[in-house]
Design a protein around this motif. Sequence first.
Motif, mmCIF file in Angstrom:
data_model
loop_
_atom_site.group_PDB
_atom_site.id
_atom_site.type_symbol
_atom_site.label_atom_id
_atom_site.label_comp_id
_atom_site.label_asym_id
_atom_site.label_seq_id
_atom_site.Cartn_x
_atom_site.Cartn_y
_atom_site.Cartn_z
ATOM 1 N N GLY A 121 0.778 -1.345 0.129
ATOM 2 C CA GLY A 121 0.010 -0.091 -0.108
ATOM 3 C C GLY A 121 0.941 1.393 -0.103
ATOM 4 N N VAL A 122 0.248 2.283 -0.282
ATOM 5 C CA VAL A 122 0.902 3.505 -0.513
ATOM 6 C C VAL A 122 1.551 3.972 0.823
ATOM 7 C CG1 VAL A 122 0.720 6.135 -0.833
ATOM 8 C CG2 VAL A 122 -0.495 4.482 -2.221
ATOM 9 N N ALA A 123 0.798 3.777 1.871
ATOM 10 C CA ALA A 123 1.169 4.167 3.180
ATOM 11 C C ALA A 123 2.580 3.494 3.746
ATOM 12 C CB ALA A 123 0.139 3.719 4.356
ATOM 13 N N ASN A 124 2.688 2.303 3.107
ATOM 14 C CA ASN A 124 3.997 1.643 3.455
ATOM 15 C C ASN A 124 5.263 1.853 2.320
ATOM 16 O OD1 ASN A 124 2.579 0.018 5.305
ATOM 17 N ND2 ASN A 124 1.937 -1.136 3.797
ATOM 18 N N LEU A 125 5.223 2.678 1.370
ATOM 19 C CA LEU A 125 6.058 3.020 0.420
ATOM 20 C C LEU A 125 7.220 3.883 1.255
ATOM 21 C CD1 LEU A 125 4.184 4.442 -2.518
ATOM 22 C CD2 LEU A 125 5.191 2.274 -2.199
ATOM 23 N N PRO A 126 8.677 3.610 0.719
ATOM 24 C CA PRO A 126 9.757 3.883 1.606
ATOM 25 C C PRO A 126 10.089 5.305 1.534
ATOM 26 C CG PRO A 126 10.308 3.029 -0.428
ATOM 27 C CD PRO A 126 8.926 2.955 -0.334
ATOM 28 N N ASP A 127 9.363 6.129 1.157
ATOM 29 C CA ASP A 127 9.765 7.661 0.874
ATOM 30 C C ASP A 127 8.348 8.428 0.793
ATOM 31 O OD1 ASP A 127 12.248 9.548 0.142
ATOM 32 O OD2 ASP A 127 10.378 10.002 -1.177
ATOM 33 N N GLU A 128 8.437 9.593 1.632
ATOM 34 C CA GLU A 128 7.382 10.625 1.524
ATOM 35 C C GLU A 128 7.290 11.147 0.170
ATOM 36 O OE1 GLU A 128 5.106 10.719 3.862
ATOM 37 O OE2 GLU A 128 5.993 9.104 5.009
ATOM 38 N N HIS A 129 8.097 11.708 -0.523
ATOM 39 C CA HIS A 129 8.183 12.273 -1.604
ATOM 40 C C HIS A 129 7.689 11.224 -2.676
ATOM 41 C CE1 HIS A 129 9.346 15.707 -4.405
ATOM 42 N NE2 HIS A 129 9.778 14.994 -5.005
ATOM 43 N N LEU A 130 8.040 10.045 -2.715
ATOM 44 C CA LEU A 130 7.306 9.033 -3.605
ATOM 45 C C LEU A 130 5.891 9.091 -3.392
ATOM 46 C CD1 LEU A 130 7.781 7.116 -5.866
ATOM 47 C CD2 LEU A 130 8.204 5.328 -4.093
ATOM 48 N N LYS A 131 5.453 8.774 -1.949
ATOM 49 C CA LYS A 131 4.046 8.733 -1.527
ATOM 50 C C LYS A 131 3.232 9.898 -2.028
ATOM 51 C CE LYS A 131 4.803 6.616 2.964
ATOM 52 N NZ LYS A 131 4.699 6.757 4.305
ATOM 53 N N GLN A 132 3.624 10.976 -2.061
ATOM 54 C CA GLN A 132 3.219 12.305 -2.607
ATOM 55 C C GLN A 132 2.953 12.033 -4.039
ATOM 56 O OE1 GLN A 132 1.654 14.458 -0.601
ATOM 57 N NE2 GLN A 132 0.615 15.380 -2.583
ATOM 58 N N ALA A 133 4.110 11.684 -4.799
ATOM 59 C CA ALA A 133 3.835 11.606 -6.083
ATOM 60 C C ALA A 133 2.854 10.431 -6.688
ATOM 61 C CB ALA A 133 4.968 11.169 -6.780
ATOM 62 N N PHE A 134 2.633 9.702 -6.037
ATOM 63 C CA PHE A 134 1.781 8.603 -6.173
ATOM 64 C C PHE A 134 0.418 9.082 -5.992
ATOM 65 C CE2 PHE A 134 -1.084 5.084 -4.947
ATOM 66 C CZ PHE A 134 -0.870 4.097 -5.837
ATOM 67 N N LEU A 135 0.027 9.739 -4.948
ATOM 68 C CA LEU A 135 -1.046 10.209 -4.561
ATOM 69 C C LEU A 135 -1.537 11.333 -5.739
ATOM 70 C CD1 LEU A 135 -1.055 10.715 -0.880
ATOM 71 C CD2 LEU A 135 -2.137 9.002 -2.193
ATOM 72 N N GLU A 136 -0.508 12.005 -5.994
ATOM 73 C CA GLU A 136 -0.851 13.185 -7.146
ATOM 74 C C GLU A 136 -1.117 12.653 -8.462
ATOM 75 O OE1 GLU A 136 2.546 15.664 -7.119
ATOM 76 O OE2 GLU A 136 2.352 16.436 -5.228
ATOM 77 N N ALA A 137 -0.349 11.337 -8.641
ATOM 78 C CA ALA A 137 -0.571 10.651 -10.053
ATOM 79 C C ALA A 137 -2.114 10.049 -9.942
ATOM 80 C CB ALA A 137 0.304 9.590 -10.211
ATOM 81 N N VAL A 138 -2.624 9.685 -8.757
ATOM 82 C CA VAL A 138 -4.027 9.133 -8.839
ATOM 83 C C VAL A 138 -5.025 10.350 -8.805
ATOM 84 C CG1 VAL A 138 -5.667 8.071 -7.193
ATOM 85 C CG2 VAL A 138 -3.511 7.234 -7.551
ATOM 86 N N LYS A 139 -4.642 11.276 -8.370
ATOM 87 C CA LYS A 139 -5.377 12.417 -8.468
ATOM 88 C C LYS A 139 -5.643 13.139 -9.812
ATOM 89 C CE LYS A 139 -6.224 17.019 -6.445
ATOM 90 N NZ LYS A 139 -5.880 18.031 -5.466
ATOM 91 N N GLU A 140 -4.295 13.027 -10.433
ATOM 92 C CA GLU A 140 -4.601 13.577 -11.983
ATOM 93 C C GLU A 140 -5.209 12.293 -12.926
ATOM 94 O OE1 GLU A 140 -0.477 14.467 -13.634
ATOM 95 O OE2 GLU A 140 -0.017 15.303 -11.802
ATOM 96 N N TRP A 141 -5.088 11.183 -12.618
ATOM 97 C CA TRP A 141 -5.714 10.479 -13.516
ATOM 98 C C TRP A 141 -7.283 10.558 -12.928
ATOM 99 C CZ3 TRP A 141 -8.881 6.110 -12.249
ATOM 100 C CH2 TRP A 141 -9.250 5.264 -13.615
ATOM 101 N N ASN A 142 -7.706 10.727 -11.907
ATOM 102 C CA ASN A 142 -9.145 10.665 -11.792
ATOM 103 C C ASN A 142 -9.629 11.945 -12.312
ATOM 104 O OD1 ASN A 142 -9.655 8.512 -10.041
ATOM 105 N ND2 ASN A 142 -8.772 9.437 -8.310
ATOM 106 N N SER A 143 -8.936 13.105 -12.246
ATOM 107 C CA SER A 143 -9.159 14.432 -12.754
ATOM 108 C C SER A 143 -9.467 14.229 -14.469
ATOM 109 C CB SER A 143 -8.549 15.398 -12.605
ATOM 110 O OG SER A 143 -7.323 15.264 -13.058
ATOM 111 N N ARG A 144 -8.711 13.221 -14.977
ATOM 112 C CA ARG A 144 -8.788 13.115 -16.706
ATOM 113 C C ARG A 144 -10.148 12.360 -17.231
ATOM 114 N NH1 ARG A 144 -2.360 12.184 -17.673
ATOM 115 N NH2 ARG A 144 -1.851 14.149 -16.971
ATOM 116 N N LYS A 145 -10.734 11.618 -16.123
ATOM 117 C CA LYS A 145 -11.804 10.652 -16.327
ATOM 118 C C LYS A 145 -13.176 11.397 -16.344
ATOM 119 C CE LYS A 145 -9.201 7.097 -17.112
ATOM 120 N NZ LYS A 145 -9.111 6.832 -18.627
#
Length: 145
Positions: A121-145
């Motif tokens: 899961g995202v919460a277990n990712l090894p880096d906070e910056h990577l977690k944030q990038a992941f969440l931003e990617a999900v948000k971007e993907w959702n906004s395009r649908k």
Amino acid sequence: MNTFILVAGGVMILISLGLLAFMFIKSNQVDLTGETDGKPEWMHAMPPEETVAATLEDGEGITLFDHDEGEKLAAPFAEQIEDVLRAKIASDPYLKSFDIDFGTSADGGLEIWVNGVKYDGVANLPDEHLKQAFLEAVKEWNSRK
């Protein structure tokens, strides 16, 4: 105040994970055969621009998602989010040290592989910056649908 921010951040991550898991479980299988330079007939909407760029670069034509040999396979929408995240990683010098891949676990959930290590899961990712990038990617993907 700091505790509130941590709790709110944790709640956001859990909600995002829940939504991502729900979409992953409910995704439909699509016949992805055939190579085309234009949008295939079965595709109701264009995939994200990051997916289109990746598939055209690989000589695959336009497909629903980009899947390279040796890569784990996830649901089409998760593969598209992976394409968005990979584009973010490529444009961020800090994130370039992370090699990511999404896959499907035995129970149908999402596996996130970072530099060859599986995270559930995202919460277990090894880096906070990577977690944030992941969440931003999900948000971007959702906004395009």
